[in-house]
Scaffold this motif. Structure first.
Motif, PDB file in Angstrom:
ATOM      1  N   SER A  81       0.829  -1.212   0.000  1.00  0.00           N
ATOM      2  CA  SER A  81       0.000   0.000   0.000  1.00  0.00           C
ATOM      3  C   SER A  81       0.859   1.255   0.000  1.00  0.00           C
ATOM      4  O   SER A  81       0.475   2.282  -0.580  1.00  0.00           O
ATOM      5  N   GLY A  82       2.026   1.182   0.641  1.00  0.00           N
ATOM      6  CA  GLY A  82       2.935   2.316   0.627  1.00  0.00           C
ATOM      7  C   GLY A  82       3.451   2.609  -0.770  1.00  0.00           C
ATOM      8  O   GLY A  82       3.597   3.775  -1.167  1.00  0.00           O
ATOM      9  N   GLU A 118      -1.504   4.843   2.491  1.00  0.00           N
ATOM     10  CA  GLU A 118      -0.745   3.761   3.104  1.00  0.00           C
ATOM     11  C   GLU A 118      -1.515   3.227   4.305  1.00  0.00           C
ATOM     12  O   GLU A 118      -1.895   3.984   5.199  1.00  0.00           O
TER      13      GLU A 118
END
Length: 497
Positions: free
Chosen positions: A197-198, A211
């Motif tokens: 997600s980052g 994130e």
């Protein structure tokens, strides 16, 4: 080397479309046309699009076109001499990229492209709002091209006939094989997905640009409901997106003549492909995929020096977890340049086109070691990967990229399937299906009888003790003995001994 036969990836274009209301959204064919224009601009040679002679279109599902290639050709101002609409498969963009390079190497093409697009989010929004989309006239006879006829009818009856309900069988089997507790395996998945997600949060073409921390991903909640154990909503592919992507390839000679700067180019070093038996009940076990292993091993041999960048297909956590271990990546490695199918978005069959675009950008910056682009399709079934680099393959591309014989040679005996399994039976692997409110609907167990045969059985939601066993976090239920009995409707049920 003959530069007219050296294929080179020169451009990638992406579109993410989030208008204020669905009637303003671009339809899939329009997303594709815009992505192709952006790919040519990215290469620094917009005129090359007019010279396009080969175009592979990734299978699109979100809109019922009668003739998608014609709809796209109309937007491009004409069709290239070779224009092919591909079959369903998450690995298909990697295969199209590989085959386009081989056509250039054979002298069959000078300028090739791969393109795909989906507008599932707009379609869902329009349906919810009760509005019609001003897009190409839909085909009333259209239907999805992927059926379930190759799966066992009992799998369809028990609701384990879609990726989101089948991949948990692998997730839970891998966890048990590694000696992890469910809590440990799920913590690994949540940490990996948080890292993905980052990456997505920093990708301009991503759908979810936030994130998420591991605790949010791994903890069931109203916003992160359980779907098929052990997966929550934030651990599964997210197809509700409007995204398009395209890749542009040509020969090194043609690229130089068109003025493409050398720093924009990336070269295929080679690749590999193999498949598993289509019916997942006809596989020897579920803690690895022999086709995946053979493909990754072959690409590691091609790279030789290891990979500086990896994109490992990420529809569900078990896929990159298995692949990363096979490749020997260090713990904590984040094998994506794109962000994964949950957070970047999963435009159905087209994620790997976006992944190739992100990888091209990363290669332009990093140079250095080769990069691995690995895609997967169906139910851990179809596997295709390519190796990319900033320099051409020393000996050219190998026409025969199949490693099927290697995969098949590693496969062990496949258990006979018991149509109506009865008697003492242990759990081989399992999942628990949940409703939209997060309550267990039923468990589904792949079981092994004492004589070695395999069966498929449900665990009714009303059997609280057995459901609790399947959902326990301190120790895997894989291997637990019990009994298979035929219920009144003729379906096998698994019960605690």
């Amino acid at each position: 080397m003959d530069e007219t036969r050296i294929p080179v990836l020169i451009g990638a274009g992406e579109v993410v479309d989030r208008p204020a209301e669905p009637r303003l959204a671009l339809e899939p064919a329009a997303l594709m046309a815009e992505a192709l224009r952006r790919a040519a601009e990215d290469a620094g040679a917009p005129g090359l699009l007019a010279a396009l002679d080969s175009l592979d279109i990734v299978n699109s599902v979100s809109w019922p076109y009668g003739d998608l290639p014609a709809a796209l050709a109309a937007r491009l101002g004409g069709a290239p001499r070779r224009m092919v609409y591909g079959p369903v498969g998450g690995e298909s963009p990697v295969r199209f990229l590989h085959e386009a390079a081989l056509r250039i190497a054979r002298g069959e093409s000078e300028v090739s492209a791969v393109v795909g697009g989906e507008a599932t989010h707009a379609v869902a929004q329009a349906r919810k709002a009760g509005v019609e989309l001003p897009w190409t006239e839909p085909d009333p006879n259209w239907r999805r091209t992927r059926g379930r006829d190759f799966l066992h009818p009992l799998a369809v009856r028990l609701g384990v006939a879609d990726p989101v309900t089948v991949y948990p069988f692998y997730e839970n089997a891998v966890e048990a094989h590694l000696g992890q507790s469910p809590a440990e395996g799920q913590a690994e998945s949540a940490a990996l997905w948080s890292a993905f997600s980052g990456v997505a949060a920093r990708n301009p073409a991503a759908w979810l640009k936030r994130e998420y921390d591991a605790a949010e991903i791994g903890t069931a909640s109203p916003a992160n409901r359980p779907i098929a154990y052990p997966y929550t909503k934030l651990q599964v592919a997210n197809p509700m997106v409007n995204q398009g992507a395209a890749l542009l390839l040509t020969s090194l000679a043609h690229a130089r003549a068109a003025g493409v700067p050398a720093e924009r180019m990336a070269f295929l070093q080679g690749g590999a492909a193999a498949v598993e038996p289509r019916d997942y009940l006809n596989r020897d076990h579920y803690h690895e995929a022999h086709a995946q292993n053979a493909v990754l091993d072959a690409c590691a041999r091609i790279a030789g020096e290891g990979f500086g960048i990896c994109e490992l297909y990420s529809c569900f956590p078990c896929v990159p977890k298995m692949a990363a271990r096979r490749l020997g990546l260090p713990p904590g490695a984040v094998p994506t340049t794109t962000g994964g199918l949950t957070f970047f978005g999963a435009p159905l069959n087209n994620y790997m086109t976006h992944a190739a675009a992100a990888m091209l950008r990363a290669l332009r910056i990093s140079g250095g070691q080769p990069a691995l682009l690995y895609g997967q399709g169906e139910f851990v079934t179809k596997h295709h990967a390519v190796v990319l680099s900033r320099r051409p393959a020393p000996g050219g591309l190998d026409e025969d990229y199949s490693v099927q014989a290697e995969a098949d040679g590693r496969r062990g005996p496949v258990p006979e399937f018991a149509e109506a399994a009865e008697g003492a039976a242990r759990i081989e692997t399992f999942t628990v299906l949940h409703d939209r409110e997060g309550a267990p609907e039923q468990g589904v167990v792949i079981l092994r009888l004492e004589d070695g045969r395999r069966g498929l059985a449900r665990v009714p939601a009303g059997d609280g003790a057995a459901i609790a066993l399947l959902l326990r976090r301190e120790r895997t239920p894989v291997g637990t003995p019990g009994r298979a009995v035929l219920a009144a409707d003729g379906v096998t049920e698994w019960r605690l001994a």
